[in-house]
Scaffold this motif. Structure first.
Motif, PDB file in Angstrom:
ATOM      1  N   LYS A  26       0.858  -1.142   0.137  1.00 25.74           N
ATOM      2  CA  LYS A  26      -0.042  -0.077  -0.051  1.00 25.74           C
ATOM      3  C   LYS A  26       0.724   1.238   0.101  1.00 25.74           C
ATOM      4  O   LYS A  26       0.358   2.430   0.072  1.00 25.74           O
ATOM      5  N   GLY A  27       2.188   1.128  -0.134  1.00 23.55           N
ATOM      6  CA  GLY A  27       3.195   2.193  -0.141  1.00 23.55           C
ATOM      7  C   GLY A  27       3.479   2.857   1.173  1.00 23.55           C
ATOM      8  O   GLY A  27       4.326   3.788   1.352  1.00 23.55           O
ATOM      9  N   TYR A  28       3.413   2.057   2.272  1.00 23.73           N
ATOM     10  CA  TYR A  28       4.142   2.689   3.433  1.00 23.73           C
ATOM     11  C   TYR A  28       5.337   2.284   3.794  1.00 23.73           C
ATOM     12  O   TYR A  28       5.912   1.393   3.192  1.00 23.73           O
ATOM     13  N   GLU A  29       5.835   3.223   4.566  1.00 30.45           N
ATOM     14  CA  GLU A  29       7.263   2.771   5.049  1.00 30.45           C
ATOM     15  C   GLU A  29       7.239   2.058   6.374  1.00 30.45           C
ATOM     16  O   GLU A  29       6.500   2.397   7.386  1.00 30.45           O
ATOM     17  N   VAL A  30       7.588   0.791   6.436  1.00 30.07           N
ATOM     18  CA  VAL A  30       7.306  -0.204   7.562  1.00 30.07           C
ATOM     19  C   VAL A  30       8.625  -0.326   8.422  1.00 30.07           C
ATOM     20  O   VAL A  30       9.718  -0.667   7.865  1.00 30.07           O
ATOM     21  N   TYR A  31       8.367  -0.189   9.569  1.00 32.04           N
ATOM     22  CA  TYR A  31       9.218  -0.260  10.843  1.00 32.04           C
ATOM     23  C   TYR A  31       8.808  -1.470  11.660  1.00 32.04           C
ATOM     24  O   TYR A  31       7.557  -1.626  11.798  1.00 32.04           O
ATOM     25  N   GLY A  32       9.568  -2.312  12.113  1.00 30.96           N
ATOM     26  CA  GLY A  32       9.214  -3.443  13.152  1.00 30.96           C
ATOM     27  C   GLY A  32      10.130  -3.297  14.343  1.00 30.96           C
ATOM     28  O   GLY A  32      11.511  -2.997  14.140  1.00 30.96           O
ATOM     29  N   VAL A  33       9.621  -3.806  15.572  1.00 25.34           N
ATOM     30  CA  VAL A  33      10.262  -3.928  16.689  1.00 25.34           C
ATOM     31  C   VAL A  33      11.004  -5.229  16.676  1.00 25.34           C
ATOM     32  O   VAL A  33      10.181  -6.195  16.539  1.00 25.34           O
ATOM     33  N   HIS A  34      12.287  -5.405  16.778  1.00 25.68           N
ATOM     34  CA  HIS A  34      12.983  -6.589  16.594  1.00 25.68           C
ATOM     35  C   HIS A  34      13.545  -6.955  17.916  1.00 25.68           C
ATOM     36  O   HIS A  34      14.577  -6.441  18.124  1.00 25.68           O
ATOM     37  N   ALA A  35      13.191  -8.025  18.521  1.00 25.85           N
ATOM     38  CA  ALA A  35      13.940  -8.462  19.816  1.00 25.85           C
ATOM     39  C   ALA A  35      15.153  -9.289  19.394  1.00 25.85           C
ATOM     40  O   ALA A  35      14.679 -10.273  18.548  1.00 25.85           O
ATOM     41  N   ARG A  36      16.075  -9.150  19.892  1.00 27.20           N
ATOM     42  CA  ARG A  36      17.299  -9.919  19.549  1.00 27.20           C
ATOM     43  C   ARG A  36      17.129 -11.319  19.836  1.00 27.20           C
ATOM     44  O   ARG A  36      16.833 -11.799  21.003  1.00 27.20           O
ATOM     45  N   ARG A  37      17.198 -12.221  18.822  1.00 32.34           N
ATOM     46  CA  ARG A  37      17.239 -13.769  19.229  1.00 32.34           C
ATOM     47  C   ARG A  37      18.641 -14.393  18.922  1.00 32.34           C
ATOM     48  O   ARG A  37      19.400 -13.882  17.872  1.00 32.34           O
ATOM     49  N   SER A  38      19.201 -15.471  19.314  1.00 32.13           N
ATOM     50  CA  SER A  38      20.156 -16.245  18.954  1.00 32.13           C
ATOM     51  C   SER A  38      19.995 -16.930  17.640  1.00 32.13           C
ATOM     52  O   SER A  38      20.981 -17.289  16.928  1.00 32.13           O
ATOM     53  N   ASP A  40      17.807 -17.529  13.873  1.00 36.20           N
ATOM     54  CA  ASP A  40      17.090 -16.761  12.764  1.00 36.20           C
ATOM     55  C   ASP A  40      15.684 -16.616  12.734  1.00 36.20           C
ATOM     56  O   ASP A  40      14.871 -17.312  13.133  1.00 36.20           O
ATOM     57  N   ALA A  41      15.193 -15.309  13.051  1.00 35.21           N
ATOM     58  CA  ALA A  41      13.754 -14.912  13.228  1.00 35.21           C
ATOM     59  C   ALA A  41      13.156 -14.205  12.032  1.00 35.21           C
ATOM     60  O   ALA A  41      11.863 -14.065  12.009  1.00 35.21           O
ATOM     61  N   LEU A  42      13.893 -14.150  11.058  1.00 38.73           N
ATOM     62  CA  LEU A  42      13.561 -13.362   9.937  1.00 38.73           C
ATOM     63  C   LEU A  42      13.103 -14.239   8.731  1.00 38.73           C
ATOM     64  O   LEU A  42      12.778 -13.848   7.717  1.00 38.73           O
ATOM     65  N   TRP A  43      12.842 -15.656   8.793  1.00 35.96           N
ATOM     66  CA  TRP A  43      12.557 -16.392   7.863  1.00 35.96           C
ATOM     67  C   TRP A  43      11.310 -16.059   7.199  1.00 35.96           C
ATOM     68  O   TRP A  43      11.244 -16.133   5.742  1.00 35.96           O
ATOM     69  N   ARG A  44      10.241 -15.651   7.814  1.00 37.97           N
ATOM     70  CA  ARG A  44       8.887 -15.300   7.269  1.00 37.97           C
ATOM     71  C   ARG A  44       8.990 -14.125   6.478  1.00 37.97           C
ATOM     72  O   ARG A  44       8.186 -13.862   5.281  1.00 37.97           O
ATOM     73  N   LEU A  45       9.788 -13.044   6.651  1.00 39.76           N
ATOM     74  CA  LEU A  45       9.958 -11.812   5.979  1.00 39.76           C
ATOM     75  C   LEU A  45      10.800 -12.251   4.606  1.00 39.76           C
ATOM     76  O   LEU A  45      10.363 -11.877   3.672  1.00 39.76           O
ATOM     77  N   ARG A  46      11.671 -13.189   5.009  1.00 34.56           N
ATOM     78  CA  ARG A  46      12.330 -13.827   3.613  1.00 34.56           C
ATOM     79  C   ARG A  46      11.302 -14.484   2.591  1.00 34.56           C
ATOM     80  O   ARG A  46      11.320 -14.260   1.504  1.00 34.56           O
ATOM     81  N   TYR A  47      10.383 -15.310   3.247  1.00 31.64           N
ATOM     82  CA  TYR A  47       9.570 -16.269   2.486  1.00 31.64           C
ATOM     83  C   TYR A  47       8.670 -15.081   1.718  1.00 31.64           C
ATOM     84  O   TYR A  47       8.153 -15.606   0.510  1.00 31.64           O
ATOM     85  N   LEU A  48       8.104 -14.010   2.166  1.00 30.37           N
ATOM     86  CA  LEU A  48       7.522 -13.026   1.377  1.00 30.37           C
ATOM     87  C   LEU A  48       8.167 -12.105   0.825  1.00 30.37           C
ATOM     88  O   LEU A  48       7.534 -11.307   0.205  1.00 30.37           O
ATOM     89  N   GLY A  49       9.684 -12.218   0.389  1.00 31.63           N
ATOM     90  CA  GLY A  49      10.451 -11.414  -0.239  1.00 31.63           C
ATOM     91  C   GLY A  49      10.559  -9.975   0.271  1.00 31.63           C
ATOM     92  O   GLY A  49      10.959  -9.118  -0.473  1.00 31.63           O
ATOM     93  N   ILE A  50      10.315  -9.721   1.770  1.00 26.77           N
ATOM     94  CA  ILE A  50      10.242  -8.293   2.054  1.00 26.77           C
ATOM     95  C   ILE A  50      11.446  -8.159   3.339  1.00 26.77           C
ATOM     96  O   ILE A  50      11.196  -6.973   3.843  1.00 26.77           O
ATOM     97  N   GLU A  51      12.199  -8.962   3.286  1.00 27.44           N
ATOM     98  CA  GLU A  51      13.246  -8.783   4.425  1.00 27.44           C
ATOM     99  C   GLU A  51      13.876  -7.577   4.209  1.00 27.44           C
ATOM    100  O   GLU A  51      14.314  -6.640   5.281  1.00 27.44           O
ATOM    101  N   LYS A  52      14.139  -6.920   2.910  1.00 28.88           N
ATOM    102  CA  LYS A  52      15.258  -5.888   2.977  1.00 28.88           C
ATOM    103  C   LYS A  52      14.360  -4.508   2.682  1.00 28.88           C
ATOM    104  O   LYS A  52      14.819  -3.471   2.428  1.00 28.88           O
ATOM    105  N   GLU A  53      12.704  -4.603   2.591  1.00 25.98           N
ATOM    106  CA  GLU A  53      11.987  -3.398   2.598  1.00 25.98           C
ATOM    107  C   GLU A  53      11.383  -3.086   3.658  1.00 25.98           C
ATOM    108  O   GLU A  53      10.866  -2.145   3.730  1.00 25.98           O
ATOM    109  N   VAL A  54      11.833  -3.776   4.963  1.00 21.58           N
ATOM    110  CA  VAL A  54      11.315  -3.385   6.208  1.00 21.58           C
ATOM    111  C   VAL A  54      12.638  -2.813   7.229  1.00 21.58           C
ATOM    112  O   VAL A  54      13.652  -3.162   6.829  1.00 21.58           O
TER     113      VAL A  54
END
Ligand code: NAP
Ligand code: F7E
Length: 324
Positions: A26-38, A40-54
């Motif tokens: 929809k054209g938003y700038e998207v920010y996420g609160v990311h709690a540090r984990r030991s 990989d918690a980013l697999w879902r963002l990668r699955y949807l192809g948006i890891e680099k866009e947030v």
């Protein structure tokens, strides 16, 4: 025109990932609160192809200063509070953590909004688990609550504090009372994904049986991708209000299993083993939500039926398991 900015807590979870995708589209700038984990918690963002866009901002729900900084850095006009310890089973093992992360932390986020930008619109991820031991056959916004787990009780606190901040401080704060929603990005511990993953493993000869608890429990299951649209719609309304989001249909775990196994030509009776280890100290036997208000006021209704949802999850797990 300046792009709209949104902050999502729980962005690495199932709903956070789908919501981030919806807002980016929809054209938003998207920010996420990311709690540090030991791990990989980013697999879902990668699955949807948006890891680099947030833009991920370090923070934890139990740490108010970090949430204040996330509000300041993002300059968000919309805040979606999705972070939680969300697994009901774990909430009996870790009741205090659940109370802190799922309940009290909602107030941390509300305080961060009130302090940094009280005009920001706020969404709270409430849940049908607040109905627990149901007081009406079909649950709506006016049905009394009766939570049956530490998770449900913690969510009920967060729900009422959202209502309270709306009424006390005039925040545009809405609570979405969402019934179960699933997807290929669902955590493996939840029953639909546990089943679809096992179906794929059994079909591909990597597993023999599937151990489950109470398969007579009934849930009103929808597709997460449909449900995040309702979250966004709530924050586009002039007035903040609370809404039940559901399909209006309920199905047993047993029948959901039957759909999943049948999709690959198997019978669930040949593979499912009942294991009391998966029974809960107190069960929510049946949930069935009325989406009438959401339809009338938001123009929202569930688009995906259970058969399409579950067979799609099996297909996704067949691909994943075959690549293991
Ligand atoms: P989920 O997949 O379990 O995601 C939970 C998210 O919360 C993850 O991003 C997790 O981060 C984050 N989180 C946990 N503890 C945190 C902490 N201390 N600080 C910061 N982040 C933390 O849940 P979901 O299915 O997407 O559900 C989203 C929200 O809706 C949750 O609040 C859930 O309780 C509620 N809800 C869900 C449903 C449903 O059927 N899915 C229905 C009603 C309500 P990590 O990835 O790093 O662990
Ligand atoms: O259980 C039964 C179990 O863990 C569904 C969360 O997203 O939705 C979710 O909570 C039913 C229960 O989801 C197994 O006893 C049987 O009756 O998939 P679930 P949930 O507890 O309904 C609500 C709306 C939320 O807000 C929560 O965050 O399935 N069941 N056998 C089993 N459940 C699991 N997990 N594992 C079993 O082996």
């Amino acid at each position: 025109m300046q792009s709209r900015k949104a902050l999502i807590t729980g962005i690495t979870g199932q709903d956070g990932a789908y919501l981030a995708k919806l807002l980016i589209d929809k054209g938003y700038e998207v920010y996420g609160v990311h709690a540090r984990r030991s791990t990989d918690a980013l697999w879902r963002l990668r699955y949807l192809g948006i890891e680099k866009e947030v833009t991920l901002l370090g923070g934890d729900m139990t740490d108010l200063p970090s949430l204040l900084r996330c509000m300041e850095k993002s300059a968000a006009g919309e805040v979606y509070n999705l972070a939680a310890q969300s697994f009901v089973g774990t909430s009996w093992e870790q009741p205090i953590l659940t109370a802190n992360v799922t309940g009290v932390s909602v107030v941390n986020m509300l305080e961060a909004v009130r302090t940094v930008n009280p005009k920001a619109r706020f969404y709270q991820a409430s849940t049908s688990e607040m109905f627990g031991l149901i007081q009406e056959a079909m649950q709506s916004e006016t049905t009394p609550f009766y939570p049956r787990s530490p998770y449900g009780a913690a969510k009920l606190y967060g729900h009422w504090m959202t209502v309270n901040y709306r009424e006390s401080f005039g925040l545009h704060a809405s609570s979405g009372i969402l019934f179960n929603h699933e997807s290929p990005l669902r955590g493996i511990e939840f029953v639909t994904r546990k089943v679809t993953d096992a179906v794929a493993r059994i079909k591909l000869g990597k597993q023999k049986e599937l151990r489950l608890g109470n398969i007579d429990a009934k849930r009103d299951w929808g597709f997460a991708g449909d449900y995040v649209e309702a979250m966004w719609l709530m924050l586009q309304q002039d007035m903040a209000e609370d809404y039940v989001i559901a399909t209006g249909r309920t199905t047993t775990v047993r029948d959901m299993c039957a759909i999943a196994f049948a999709h690959v030509g198997l019978a669930y009776q040949d593979h499912v083993v009942i294991d009391p280890a998966f029974y809960r100290p107190a069960e929510v036997d049946v949930l069935l939500g009325s989406p009438a208000k959401a339809k009338a006021k938001l123009g929202w209704e569930a688009k995906t039926d259970l058969n399409t949802l579950i067979t799609g999850m099996v297909d996704a797990d067949m691909v994943r398991v075959s690549q293991d």
